[in-house]
Design an enzyme around this catalytic site. Sequence first.
Site, PDB file in Angstrom:
ATOM      1  N   HIS A 118      43.518  48.870  39.460  1.00 54.79           N
ATOM      2  CA  HIS A 118      43.446  47.570  38.782  1.00 54.79           C
ATOM      3  C   HIS A 118      44.049  46.464  39.622  1.00 54.79           C
ATOM      4  O   HIS A 118      43.691  45.292  39.464  1.00 54.79           O
ATOM      5  CB  HIS A 118      44.129  47.654  37.417  1.00 54.79           C
ATOM      6  CG  HIS A 118      43.387  46.920  36.349  1.00 54.79           C
ATOM      7  ND1 HIS A 118      42.135  47.295  35.915  1.00 54.79           N
ATOM      8  CD2 HIS A 118      43.705  45.801  35.643  1.00 54.79           C
ATOM      9  CE1 HIS A 118      41.719  46.449  34.974  1.00 54.79           C
ATOM     10  NE2 HIS A 118      42.651  45.538  34.798  1.00 54.79           N
TER      11      HIS A 118
ATOM     12  N   ARG B  18      41.290  45.017  41.506  1.00 53.35           N
ATOM     13  CA  ARG B  18      40.497  44.128  40.648  1.00 53.35           C
ATOM     14  C   ARG B  18      41.188  42.770  40.499  1.00 53.35           C
ATOM     15  O   ARG B  18      40.541  41.724  40.600  1.00 53.35           O
ATOM     16  CB  ARG B  18      40.301  44.792  39.286  1.00 53.35           C
ATOM     17  CG  ARG B  18      39.561  43.966  38.244  1.00 53.35           C
ATOM     18  CD  ARG B  18      39.297  44.844  37.023  1.00 53.35           C
ATOM     19  NE  ARG B  18      39.016  44.113  35.809  1.00 53.35           N
ATOM     20  CZ  ARG B  18      37.799  43.730  35.420  1.00 53.35           C
ATOM     21  NH1 ARG B  18      36.750  43.991  36.193  1.00 53.35           N
ATOM     22  NH2 ARG B  18      37.625  43.092  34.282  1.00 53.35           N
TER      23      ARG B  18
ATOM     24  N   TYR C  68      43.884  33.998  35.825  1.00 56.15           N
ATOM     25  CA  TYR C  68      43.808  33.936  37.280  1.00 56.15           C
ATOM     26  C   TYR C  68      43.898  32.505  37.795  1.00 56.15           C
ATOM     27  O   TYR C  68      44.196  32.285  38.959  1.00 56.15           O
ATOM     28  CB  TYR C  68      42.528  34.610  37.764  1.00 56.15           C
ATOM     29  CG  TYR C  68      42.534  36.084  37.471  1.00 56.15           C
ATOM     30  CD1 TYR C  68      43.366  36.951  38.173  1.00 56.15           C
ATOM     31  CD2 TYR C  68      41.741  36.618  36.461  1.00 56.15           C
ATOM     32  CE1 TYR C  68      43.394  38.302  37.884  1.00 56.15           C
ATOM     33  CE2 TYR C  68      41.758  37.973  36.169  1.00 56.15           C
ATOM     34  CZ  TYR C  68      42.591  38.801  36.880  1.00 56.15           C
ATOM     35  OH  TYR C  68      42.625  40.135  36.589  1.00 56.15           O
TER      36      TYR C  68
ATOM     37  N   HIS D 156      34.485  39.866  31.283  1.00 55.68           N
ATOM     38  CA  HIS D 156      35.383  39.417  30.216  1.00 55.68           C
ATOM     39  C   HIS D 156      34.557  38.761  29.111  1.00 55.68           C
ATOM     40  O   HIS D 156      33.775  37.852  29.374  1.00 55.68           O
ATOM     41  CB  HIS D 156      36.395  38.395  30.740  1.00 55.68           C
ATOM     42  CG  HIS D 156      37.421  38.981  31.650  1.00 55.68           C
ATOM     43  ND1 HIS D 156      38.169  38.226  32.534  1.00 55.68           N
ATOM     44  CD2 HIS D 156      37.851  40.263  31.815  1.00 55.68           C
ATOM     45  CE1 HIS D 156      39.008  39.007  33.200  1.00 55.68           C
ATOM     46  NE2 HIS D 156      38.839  40.240  32.781  1.00 55.68           N
TER      47      HIS D 156
ATOM     48  N   LYS E  33      33.335  47.528  29.240  1.00 52.82           N
ATOM     49  CA  LYS E  33      33.967  47.867  27.964  1.00 52.82           C
ATOM     50  C   LYS E  33      32.987  47.623  26.817  1.00 52.82           C
ATOM     51  O   LYS E  33      32.229  46.657  26.824  1.00 52.82           O
ATOM     52  CB  LYS E  33      35.228  47.018  27.753  1.00 52.82           C
ATOM     53  CG  LYS E  33      36.409  47.454  28.611  1.00 52.82           C
ATOM     54  CD  LYS E  33      37.646  46.667  28.232  1.00 52.82           C
ATOM     55  CE  LYS E  33      38.881  47.165  28.982  1.00 52.82           C
ATOM     56  NZ  LYS E  33      40.101  46.397  28.617  1.00 52.82           N
TER      57      LYS E  33
ATOM     58  N   ARG F  29      36.495  47.946  37.278  1.00 51.19           N
ATOM     59  CA  ARG F  29      37.487  48.827  36.670  1.00 51.19           C
ATOM     60  C   ARG F  29      37.225  50.241  37.182  1.00 51.19           C
ATOM     61  O   ARG F  29      36.093  50.588  37.547  1.00 51.19           O
ATOM     62  CB  ARG F  29      37.372  48.809  35.151  1.00 51.19           C
ATOM     63  CG  ARG F  29      37.558  47.437  34.506  1.00 51.19           C
ATOM     64  CD  ARG F  29      37.376  47.527  33.005  1.00 51.19           C
ATOM     65  NE  ARG F  29      37.588  46.259  32.323  1.00 51.19           N
ATOM     66  CZ  ARG F  29      36.617  45.406  31.996  1.00 51.19           C
ATOM     67  NH1 ARG F  29      35.347  45.710  32.282  1.00 51.19           N
ATOM     68  NH2 ARG F  29      36.889  44.274  31.380  1.00 51.19           N
TER      69      ARG F  29
END
Length: 316
Positions: A260, A263, A295, A286, A185, A161
Amino acid sequence: MPRELKARKDADPGPYRPFLEDFLVYLAVERGFSQATIDAYRRDLTDYLGFLHARGLDSFEQLQRSDVTDYLGDLGERGYAASSTNRHMAAAKSFHRFCVREGITDADPISSVPLPKRPERLPDTLSVTQVGRLLDQPFPLTPAGLRDHAMLEMLYGCGLRVSELTGLSFASLLLDDGLIRVQGKGGKERVVPFMGSALSSLEDYLMDGRPNLRCAKPGCPQDPQAVFLNARGGRITRRSVMSLVEKYGRAVGLPGLHPHLLRHSFATHMLEGGADLRMLQEMLGHSDISTTQIYTHVDRSHIRAEYLSAHPRARS
């Protein structure tokens, strides 16, 4: 698609404000949320509580399920997409649960309101050829050019990110092991493989680029630990990286390129190359594999396209 509008500028939570502030403190202290996440909750809840206050609903006991569904309708009328509506409603649900748990009220009119179904949307990606065109273009042989090349290589090569890229410090780099530590995150740390052209471009930047970006003038915002510097020697900002990515994309016929998208392309190309889904989940940071599984749909689209192009009777 309708244009998404911003929250009401004049939204006023009214008598709900003290409870909102208590909730935001809870998010910071007990949940450990980042300031950016807390600010997003504040914006969404100010909009929601301002809607209730504007209707004269100034106590929890007055609230009905219909008031919440009216707010959902209001978001739709203002052009909010399903994903943004879900974000607003998820914030409101968390707020009401907090108020019940803290004994502020027994009323929770939102608990039975279903969230709008989000339409499945596959993320946009670049092709391998387009990525090659972007990363193999002639970058300026200047300190800034070496930096820009390294940043783009790392965004794609590591699936970072933009905030993770700008947050890299020297302690993050394990170059001898071909790894970097990434602060994702929620402050979660992960280790990502780092090799090939991404590694070589970073080494070029660290040797010949970064030393010449350090500002010798007094008052410059020096950041000796930051990997990527701006022209004044401070840590480069997310806005600057986004602008640079757009600039280099435009130079090779990819207008509107954003970090992004690199990514997304990294994730898609890894799956197409045979990467394990769980491993990809770890690399992307994630917390829930369902986020990574989108994906697999992109990968299936790739398989379908290959079938259509290769099978002699696929188009019959």
